[in-house]
Motif scaffolding. Structure first.
Motif, mmCIF file in Angstrom:
data_model
loop_
_atom_site.group_PDB
_atom_site.id
_atom_site.type_symbol
_atom_site.label_atom_id
_atom_site.label_comp_id
_atom_site.label_asym_id
_atom_site.label_seq_id
_atom_site.Cartn_x
_atom_site.Cartn_y
_atom_site.Cartn_z
ATOM 1 N N GLU A 67 -5.444 -1.126 -6.458
ATOM 2 C CA GLU A 67 -5.435 0.082 -7.284
ATOM 3 C C GLU A 67 -5.332 -0.321 -8.753
ATOM 4 O OE1 GLU A 67 -5.803 3.118 -6.061
ATOM 5 O OE2 GLU A 67 -5.876 2.318 -4.029
ATOM 6 N N MET A 96 -5.271 4.072 5.307
ATOM 7 C CA MET A 96 -6.672 3.850 5.703
ATOM 8 C C MET A 96 -7.540 3.592 4.478
ATOM 9 S SD MET A 96 -6.944 3.702 8.873
ATOM 10 C CE MET A 96 -8.697 3.874 9.148
ATOM 11 N N ARG A 97 -7.295 4.330 3.432
ATOM 12 C CA ARG A 97 -8.082 4.178 2.207
ATOM 13 C C ARG A 97 -7.914 2.759 1.624
ATOM 14 N NH1 ARG A 97 -7.406 4.917 -3.050
ATOM 15 N NH2 ARG A 97 -5.202 5.438 -2.984
ATOM 16 N N MET A 98 -6.702 2.250 1.687
ATOM 17 C CA MET A 98 -6.441 0.949 1.046
ATOM 18 C C MET A 98 -6.625 -0.240 1.984
ATOM 19 S SD MET A 98 -3.185 1.605 -1.428
ATOM 20 C CE MET A 98 -2.592 3.273 -1.574
ATOM 21 N N ASN A 99 -6.626 0.002 3.312
ATOM 22 C CA ASN A 99 -6.653 -1.131 4.247
ATOM 23 C C ASN A 99 -7.702 -0.965 5.346
ATOM 24 O OD1 ASN A 99 -3.922 -2.646 3.480
ATOM 25 N ND2 ASN A 99 -3.556 -0.428 3.458
ATOM 26 N N ARG A 100 -8.789 -0.248 5.046
ATOM 27 C CA ARG A 100 -9.781 0.069 6.069
ATOM 28 C C ARG A 100 -10.270 -1.192 6.798
ATOM 29 N NH1 ARG A 100 -11.982 4.699 7.160
ATOM 30 N NH2 ARG A 100 -11.172 5.645 5.261
ATOM 31 N N SER A 117 -3.611 8.567 5.653
ATOM 32 C CA SER A 117 -4.884 8.567 4.921
ATOM 33 C C SER A 117 -4.820 7.570 3.759
ATOM 34 C CB SER A 117 -5.273 9.979 4.470
ATOM 35 O OG SER A 117 -4.530 10.323 3.347
ATOM 36 N N GLU A 118 -3.664 7.395 3.146
ATOM 37 C CA GLU A 118 -3.537 6.406 2.078
ATOM 38 C C GLU A 118 -3.660 4.978 2.631
ATOM 39 O OE1 GLU A 118 -4.236 8.162 -0.567
ATOM 40 O OE2 GLU A 118 -2.702 7.140 -1.761
ATOM 41 N N LYS A 141 -6.771 -5.813 0.990
ATOM 42 C CA LYS A 141 -6.289 -4.501 0.570
ATOM 43 C C LYS A 141 -7.072 -4.088 -0.661
ATOM 44 C CE LYS A 141 -2.315 -2.357 -1.684
ATOM 45 N NZ LYS A 141 -3.103 -2.031 -2.880
ATOM 46 N N ARG A 142 -7.437 -2.824 -0.695
ATOM 47 C CA ARG A 142 -8.066 -2.309 -1.906
ATOM 48 C C ARG A 142 -7.032 -2.341 -3.032
ATOM 49 N NH1 ARG A 142 -11.353 2.814 -3.414
ATOM 50 N NH2 ARG A 142 -10.207 3.300 -5.284
ATOM 51 N N ALA A 177 0.974 4.088 -2.783
ATOM 52 C CA ALA A 177 0.751 5.514 -2.495
ATOM 53 C C ALA A 177 1.844 6.349 -3.148
ATOM 54 C CB ALA A 177 0.727 5.748 -0.983
ATOM 55 N N SER A 194 0.833 -1.210 0.000
ATOM 56 C CA SER A 194 0.000 0.000 0.000
ATOM 57 C C SER A 194 0.869 1.261 0.000
ATOM 58 C CB SER A 194 -0.903 0.034 1.236
ATOM 59 O OG SER A 194 -1.659 -1.138 1.304
#
Ligand SMILES: C[S@@+](CC[C@H](N)C(=O)[O-])C[C@H]1O[C@@H](n2cnc3c(N)ncnc32)[C@H](O)[C@@H]1O
Length: 251
Positions: free
Chosen positions: A249, A217-221, A214-215, A246-247, A33, A29
């Motif tokens: 990309e 959190m966005r990818m691993n909420r 923030s990156e 993981k989200r 980023a 992640s």
């Protein structure tokens, strides 16, 4: 699929080493980023073993970036494994002309020589060599001397009962007055037997915490557990009890 994505999703399973999937997901992640925000720089690892983590770093290289690997390439249970390391890099099509392999004890690298060996614009520096207190402090200082303003230091085996000197060194490093600008960003919790690796600690310059947090959190909420105070800083803790998600990309 991008080579880094393919490696982090499946390829890494073919490489022997100490890197749990949760830690790889957080590392991936952070590399994503950096790519998405065009943050250029070199990558480095002290303690590469067969390349399980290093291959992920090297597959994130773009343009003129370089990857530096430092290892003794000898352990009690493995007499000489440099060839395994090189073959694994070739298997995953790492651009060998941009990889610099140094066969030495990292303690032999003086702090003053660090920028010459690693460069002074490292965007991700993994410290995973000797797990003795003095060596870890030395390696963290090498990393600190070489990371860029957006650079990240990843430290392996935090809170491992097998190597308590790593945690002692991490805390002393973060509390040292010279390192006030370096702060903990995230901890990836261990999820599996210690023989497969332990928690990793990710550290950055204080000015970059909000951006990387923030990156992450966005990818691993779905793996976020809590923000815990560590060395006086609220640090993201990711836990993988419910699996590693993981989200991805696609940009
Ligand atoms: C835990 S393994 C590294 C695992 C690796 N990062 C991975 O992705 O699987 C530790 C490595 O550090 C190397 N090492 C141990 N002491 C070292 C030292 N003083 N200098 C450089 N490398 C060292 C060992 O040879 C070994 O390959």
């Amino acid at each position: 699929m991008q080579p880094l994505t393919a490696y982090c999703m499946r390829g890494h399973r073919q490489v022997e080493g100490w890197l749990q999937r949760g830690s790889l997901s957080i590392l991936w992640s952070l590399l994503e980023a950096q790519r998405l925000h065009a943050l250029a720089g070199d990558v480095a690892e002290i303690g590469v073993f067969h390349g399980k983590l290093f291959i992920a770093l090297a597959l994130s290289l773009t343009n003129e970036e370089r990857a530096v690997a430092v290892d003794l390439f000898e352990m009690k249970r493995a007499p000489d494994f440099e060839q395994e390391f090189r073959s694994n890099l070739e298997q995953f099509s790492v651009p060998m002309d941009r990889v610099d392999i140094r066969r030495c004890a990292s303690e032999m690298i003086a702090l003053s020589a660090a920028p010459e060996i690693f460069g002074s614009n490292v965007r991700l520096f993994s410290v995973d060599g000797s797990h003795e207190y003095a060596a870890v402090i030395h390696d963290l200082n090498l990393a600190r001397a070489c990371i860029s303003q957006v650079g990240i230091i990843a430290l392996d085996d935090l809170f491992s009962a097998w190597s308590p000197g790593v945690s002692e060194a991490a805390i002393d490093f973060l509390r040292h007055p010279d390192n006030r600008d370096i702060v903990p960003l995230a901890i990836s919790a261990a999820h599996g037997p210690l023989i497969t690796g332990a928690s990793k600690l990710f550290m950055v310059h204080a000015s970059q915490v909000d951006f990387y947090a923030s990156e992450l959190m966005r990818m691993n909420r779905q793996s976020f557990k809590t923000r815990a105070s560590f060395c006086g800083v609220k640090t993201l803790v990711f836990d993988f009890t419910n699996g590693v998600r993981k989200r991805i990309e696609f940009r």
